[in-house]
Enzyme design. Sequence first.
Site, PDB file in Angstrom:
ATOM      1  N   ILE A  59      -5.824  -6.850  -4.727  1.00  0.00           N
ATOM      2  CA  ILE A  59      -6.170  -7.869  -3.731  1.00  0.00           C
ATOM      3  C   ILE A  59      -7.302  -7.404  -2.806  1.00  0.00           C
ATOM      4  O   ILE A  59      -8.003  -8.219  -2.198  1.00  0.00           O
ATOM      5  CB  ILE A  59      -4.900  -8.259  -2.933  1.00  0.00           C
ATOM      6  CG1 ILE A  59      -5.004  -9.669  -2.396  1.00  0.00           C
ATOM      7  CG2 ILE A  59      -4.576  -7.251  -1.856  1.00  0.00           C
ATOM      8  CD1 ILE A  59      -3.687 -10.229  -1.895  1.00  0.00           C
ATOM      9  N   GLU A  78       0.995   3.303  -0.914  1.00  0.00           N
ATOM     10  CA  GLU A  78       1.379   2.229   0.011  1.00  0.00           C
ATOM     11  C   GLU A  78       2.481   1.357  -0.567  1.00  0.00           C
ATOM     12  O   GLU A  78       3.369   0.906   0.147  1.00  0.00           O
ATOM     13  CB  GLU A  78       0.162   1.352   0.324  1.00  0.00           C
ATOM     14  CG  GLU A  78      -0.788   2.010   1.310  1.00  0.00           C
ATOM     15  CD  GLU A  78      -2.091   1.238   1.458  1.00  0.00           C
ATOM     16  OE1 GLU A  78      -2.166   0.071   1.034  1.00  0.00           O
ATOM     17  OE2 GLU A  78      -3.034   1.824   2.004  1.00  0.00           O
ATOM     18  N   HIS A  85       2.134   2.313  -9.889  1.00  0.00           N
ATOM     19  CA  HIS A  85       0.958   1.553 -10.323  1.00  0.00           C
ATOM     20  C   HIS A  85      -0.190   2.506 -10.607  1.00  0.00           C
ATOM     21  O   HIS A  85      -0.372   3.504  -9.915  1.00  0.00           O
ATOM     22  CB  HIS A  85       0.525   0.502  -9.280  1.00  0.00           C
ATOM     23  CG  HIS A  85       0.426   1.027  -7.895  1.00  0.00           C
ATOM     24  ND1 HIS A  85       1.519   1.294  -7.093  1.00  0.00           N
ATOM     25  CD2 HIS A  85      -0.667   1.343  -7.126  1.00  0.00           C
ATOM     26  CE1 HIS A  85       1.116   1.748  -5.927  1.00  0.00           C
ATOM     27  NE2 HIS A  85      -0.202   1.796  -5.915  1.00  0.00           N
ATOM     28  N   HIS A 114      -4.223   2.608 -10.758  1.00  0.00           N
ATOM     29  CA  HIS A 114      -5.460   1.910 -10.395  1.00  0.00           C
ATOM     30  C   HIS A 114      -6.464   2.164 -11.518  1.00  0.00           C
ATOM     31  O   HIS A 114      -6.664   3.313 -11.929  1.00  0.00           O
ATOM     32  CB  HIS A 114      -6.071   2.495  -9.115  1.00  0.00           C
ATOM     33  CG  HIS A 114      -5.232   2.337  -7.887  1.00  0.00           C
ATOM     34  ND1 HIS A 114      -5.484   1.389  -6.928  1.00  0.00           N
ATOM     35  CD2 HIS A 114      -4.143   3.026  -7.434  1.00  0.00           C
ATOM     36  CE1 HIS A 114      -4.610   1.495  -5.939  1.00  0.00           C
ATOM     37  NE2 HIS A 114      -3.783   2.483  -6.224  1.00  0.00           N
TER      38      HIS A 114
HETATM   39  P1  AMP Z   1      -1.521   2.511  -3.202  1.00  0.00           P
HETATM   40  O1  AMP Z   1      -2.104   3.005  -1.923  1.00  0.00           O
HETATM   41  O2  AMP Z   1      -1.869   3.380  -4.374  1.00  0.00           O
HETATM   42  O3  AMP Z   1      -0.020   2.271  -3.082  1.00  0.00           O
HETATM   43  O4  AMP Z   1      -2.214   1.125  -3.515  1.00  0.00           O
HETATM   44  C1  AMP Z   1      -1.617  -0.110  -3.341  1.00  0.00           C
HETATM   45  C2  AMP Z   1      -2.639  -1.132  -3.733  1.00  0.00           C
HETATM   46  O5  AMP Z   1      -1.998  -2.399  -3.847  1.00  0.00           O
HETATM   47  C3  AMP Z   1      -3.768  -1.310  -2.742  1.00  0.00           C
HETATM   48  O6  AMP Z   1      -5.012  -1.036  -3.389  1.00  0.00           O
HETATM   49  C4  AMP Z   1      -3.670  -2.777  -2.297  1.00  0.00           C
HETATM   50  O7  AMP Z   1      -4.916  -3.370  -2.084  1.00  0.00           O
HETATM   51  C5  AMP Z   1      -2.917  -3.388  -3.467  1.00  0.00           C
HETATM   52  N1  AMP Z   1      -2.159  -4.605  -3.162  1.00  0.00           N
HETATM   53  C6  AMP Z   1      -1.301  -4.805  -2.138  1.00  0.00           C
HETATM   54  N2  AMP Z   1      -0.772  -6.035  -2.206  1.00  0.00           N
HETATM   55  C7  AMP Z   1      -1.296  -6.635  -3.309  1.00  0.00           C
HETATM   56  C8  AMP Z   1      -1.141  -7.910  -3.933  1.00  0.00           C
HETATM   57  N3  AMP Z   1      -0.343  -8.838  -3.414  1.00  0.00           N
HETATM   58  N4  AMP Z   1      -1.848  -8.173  -5.068  1.00  0.00           N
HETATM   59  C9  AMP Z   1      -2.676  -7.235  -5.584  1.00  0.00           C
HETATM   60  N5  AMP Z   1      -2.859  -6.013  -5.044  1.00  0.00           N
HETATM   61  C10 AMP Z   1      -2.181  -5.711  -3.925  1.00  0.00           C
END
Ligand code: AMP
Length: 125
Positions: free
Chosen positions: A36, A101, A106, A108
């Site tokens: 997002i 977060e 996940h 990336h």
């Molecule tokens: P991390 O810091 O590795 O946990 O990354 C979490 C990622 O999830 C971040 O890059 C956010 O931008 C992404 N994110 C959070 N909410 C959403 C959502 N609803 N749809 C897509 N990506 C998201």
Amino acid sequence: MNKNYDIENIFFKILTGKIPCDKVFESDHSLAFRDINPRAKVHVLVIPKKPYLNLEDFTLYADSLEKVDIFDCISKVVKKEKIMNDGYRVLTNIGEDGHQEVQHLHFHILGGQPLGGFIKKLLIN
Ligand code: AMP
């Protein structure tokens, strides 16, 4: 399910259809969708469909089909996004120091442009 897994996390809500996502690819055990808040021209997240907290949890408790499937899914996304030739980066953040977060594993996938050095040199002491 890991006792620390929180079913209120945003990716579980995506998996259960409570909130939408911009889907790129879906397989039996994995889902790929656009981040997002993209940090590069291509920024796709690949997640397992079952509730795993992080890579450690997944490595310990996912079965072989799920493990093969997630790497296959990453490969399909790379092909679909046409970033194979120029290169790309795959990373997963874990825990507090890793600045994770969202508490659902996940990967990336970043690409579509030069990504610069791997990580800023951090203060060691
Ligand atoms: P991390 O810091 O590795 O946990 O990354 C979490 C990622 O999830 C971040 O890059 C956010 O931008 C992404 N994110 C959070 N909410 C959403 C959502 N609803 N749809 C897509 N990506 C998201």
